[in-house]
Scaffold this motif. Structure first.
Motif, PDB file in Angstrom:
ATOM      1  N   ARG A 114       0.830  -1.204   0.000  1.00  0.00           N
ATOM      2  CA  ARG A 114       0.000   0.000   0.000  1.00  0.00           C
ATOM      3  C   ARG A 114       0.869   1.261   0.000  1.00  0.00           C
ATOM      4  O   ARG A 114       0.479   2.292  -0.543  1.00  0.00           O
ATOM      5  CB  ARG A 114      -0.913   0.005   1.217  1.00  0.00           C
ATOM      6  CG  ARG A 114      -1.939  -1.122   1.231  1.00  0.00           C
ATOM      7  CD  ARG A 114      -2.993  -0.942   0.126  1.00  0.00           C
ATOM      8  NE  ARG A 114      -3.635   0.346   0.228  1.00  0.00           N
ATOM      9  CZ  ARG A 114      -4.652   0.614   1.024  1.00  0.00           C
ATOM     10  NH1 ARG A 114      -5.163  -0.331   1.783  1.00  0.00           N
ATOM     11  NH2 ARG A 114      -5.177   1.814   1.055  1.00  0.00           N
ATOM     12  N   TYR A 170      -2.822   2.868 -13.688  1.00  0.00           N
ATOM     13  CA  TYR A 170      -2.895   4.315 -13.759  1.00  0.00           C
ATOM     14  C   TYR A 170      -1.927   4.904 -12.745  1.00  0.00           C
ATOM     15  O   TYR A 170      -1.569   4.278 -11.758  1.00  0.00           O
ATOM     16  CB  TYR A 170      -4.306   4.828 -13.401  1.00  0.00           C
ATOM     17  CG  TYR A 170      -5.398   4.471 -14.361  1.00  0.00           C
ATOM     18  CD1 TYR A 170      -6.092   3.276 -14.231  1.00  0.00           C
ATOM     19  CD2 TYR A 170      -5.758   5.337 -15.385  1.00  0.00           C
ATOM     20  CE1 TYR A 170      -7.126   2.950 -15.104  1.00  0.00           C
ATOM     21  CE2 TYR A 170      -6.797   5.026 -16.264  1.00  0.00           C
ATOM     22  CZ  TYR A 170      -7.462   3.829 -16.115  1.00  0.00           C
ATOM     23  OH  TYR A 170      -8.477   3.516 -16.980  1.00  0.00           O
ATOM     24  N   PRO A 187      -6.667  10.251 -12.412  1.00  0.00           N
ATOM     25  CA  PRO A 187      -5.797   9.136 -12.790  1.00  0.00           C
ATOM     26  C   PRO A 187      -5.316   9.288 -14.230  1.00  0.00           C
ATOM     27  O   PRO A 187      -6.067   9.696 -15.108  1.00  0.00           O
ATOM     28  CB  PRO A 187      -6.709   7.912 -12.640  1.00  0.00           C
ATOM     29  CG  PRO A 187      -7.772   8.340 -11.688  1.00  0.00           C
ATOM     30  CD  PRO A 187      -7.986   9.800 -11.972  1.00  0.00           C
ATOM     31  N   LEU A 243      -2.428   3.228  -9.298  1.00  0.00           N
ATOM     32  CA  LEU A 243      -3.721   2.571  -9.178  1.00  0.00           C
ATOM     33  C   LEU A 243      -3.843   1.454 -10.204  1.00  0.00           C
ATOM     34  O   LEU A 243      -3.423   1.594 -11.349  1.00  0.00           O
ATOM     35  CB  LEU A 243      -4.853   3.565  -9.410  1.00  0.00           C
ATOM     36  CG  LEU A 243      -5.026   4.673  -8.375  1.00  0.00           C
ATOM     37  CD1 LEU A 243      -5.931   5.770  -8.921  1.00  0.00           C
ATOM     38  CD2 LEU A 243      -5.609   4.113  -7.089  1.00  0.00           C
ATOM     39  N   GLN A 286     -14.819   0.084 -14.620  1.00  0.00           N
ATOM     40  CA  GLN A 286     -13.547  -0.354 -14.066  1.00  0.00           C
ATOM     41  C   GLN A 286     -13.628  -0.286 -12.545  1.00  0.00           C
ATOM     42  O   GLN A 286     -14.136   0.685 -11.986  1.00  0.00           O
ATOM     43  CB  GLN A 286     -12.413   0.531 -14.573  1.00  0.00           C
ATOM     44  CG  GLN A 286     -12.205   0.431 -16.073  1.00  0.00           C
ATOM     45  CD  GLN A 286     -11.054   1.280 -16.564  1.00  0.00           C
ATOM     46  OE1 GLN A 286     -10.107   1.559 -15.842  1.00  0.00           O
ATOM     47  NE2 GLN A 286     -11.122   1.689 -17.813  1.00  0.00           N
ATOM     48  N   PHE A 291     -11.473  -0.099  -9.205  1.00  0.00           N
ATOM     49  CA  PHE A 291     -10.133   0.308  -8.807  1.00  0.00           C
ATOM     50  C   PHE A 291      -9.713  -0.348  -7.494  1.00  0.00           C
ATOM     51  O   PHE A 291     -10.527  -0.539  -6.582  1.00  0.00           O
ATOM     52  CB  PHE A 291     -10.052   1.822  -8.636  1.00  0.00           C
ATOM     53  CG  PHE A 291      -9.952   2.572  -9.923  1.00  0.00           C
ATOM     54  CD1 PHE A 291     -11.090   2.888 -10.655  1.00  0.00           C
ATOM     55  CD2 PHE A 291      -8.719   2.964 -10.421  1.00  0.00           C
ATOM     56  CE1 PHE A 291     -11.001   3.584 -11.853  1.00  0.00           C
ATOM     57  CE2 PHE A 291      -8.625   3.659 -11.618  1.00  0.00           C
ATOM     58  CZ  PHE A 291      -9.761   3.970 -12.338  1.00  0.00           C
ATOM     59  N   GLY A 292      -8.433  -0.639  -7.410  1.00  0.00           N
ATOM     60  CA  GLY A 292      -7.846  -1.079  -6.159  1.00  0.00           C
ATOM     61  C   GLY A 292      -7.486   0.120  -5.290  1.00  0.00           C
ATOM     62  O   GLY A 292      -7.636   1.268  -5.732  1.00  0.00           O
ATOM     63  N   PRO A 293      -7.011  -0.125  -4.061  1.00  0.00           N
ATOM     64  CA  PRO A 293      -6.727   0.964  -3.128  1.00  0.00           C
ATOM     65  C   PRO A 293      -5.481   1.761  -3.479  1.00  0.00           C
ATOM     66  O   PRO A 293      -5.271   2.834  -2.933  1.00  0.00           O
ATOM     67  CB  PRO A 293      -6.551   0.247  -1.789  1.00  0.00           C
ATOM     68  CG  PRO A 293      -6.092  -1.114  -2.170  1.00  0.00           C
ATOM     69  CD  PRO A 293      -6.778  -1.450  -3.463  1.00  0.00           C
TER      70      PRO A 293
END
Lengths: 116, 109
Positions: free
Chosen positions: A9, A35, A43, A91, A105, A107-109
């Motif tokens: 992270r 991104y 992004p 991202l 889409q 998105f992840g964290p």
């Protein structure tokens, strides 16, 4: 939680070091996107995969950046010889099926990279 | 070239309405709207497709004017949870989204 996970992270590195980030998309999604986002901006597209094939790369993506998705599941983004300008949030997003125009889409964290 | 969003920032009282606009200099095939809260990932809100199809949340509405290459997001009876930065992403018949600079929305009690 969208179901897209990213690791790590947070990453702090010194200029000139190499870093690698991982993204695990939603399992049935065959499209995966990377991104980059800097503070106060939207992004910025880097690259995307359909299954294991990397189909498009941004012209902004220097040759220090490389991405892989070897088995069409998780993906890695590597930055070689990091520069301070690489500091950003990276991202990952995934979507179902081809035809990006009609599929959202997820998105992840994100992975926040700080280059000292 | 990224789409242009307006306004750049909005402050509302709970219950008020807002409109966020997104303009592209290129022909639009579809427009995607996302909301991002501080320190979190963007969350999908809506897709508007050329031809009029829409996919998204029931409580959010949007319009897509293909000729003007514009889209607008309508937030009605705003709630505190609507606060965040709203991004539009334009698909210009390629395989990538180009995001605007964002509209920062703050809803106050």
């Amino acid at each position: 939680d969208t179901g897209v996970s990213q690791d790590p992270r947070h990453k702090i590195t010194k200029r000139g070091q190499n870093v690698t980030f991982r993204c695990d998309p939603i399992s049935e999604h065959n499209r995966l996107y990377w991104y980059r986002q800097t503070l106060g901006q939207g992004p910025e597209f880097l690259t995307y995969f359909q299954n294991e094939a990397q189909l498009e790369k941004s012209r902004l993506l220097s040759d220090r950046f490389s991405a892989e998705r070897p088995k069409g599941s998780f993906s890695t983004l590597e930055i070689q010889r990091t520069e301070q300008g690489d500091s950003a949030m990276y991202l990952c997003a995934s979507s179902l099926r081809a035809g990006m125009s009609s599929n959202e889409q997820f998105f992840g964290p994100g992975t926040r990279l700080t280059v000292l | 070239q990224q789409p242009v969003q307006s306004p750049q920032a909005v402050i509302l009282r709970e219950g008020e309405d807002a409109v966020i606009n997104c303009s592209s200099s290129k022909a639009l095939y579809s427009v995607h709207w996302y909301r991002q809260k501080h320190g979190e990932a963007p969350v999908f809100l809506m897709i508007l497709l050329k031809g009029g199809e829409q996919k998204g949340h029931d409580k959010i509405s949007a319009s897509f004017n293909e000729k003007k290459q514009q889209s607008s997001l309508y937030l009605t009876a705003s709630q505190l949870s609507y606060s965040g930065t709203y991004f539009c992403g334009s698909n210009n018949a390629g395989n990538m989204l180009t995001f605007g600079g964002g509209t920062r929305l703050m809803v106050k009690p």
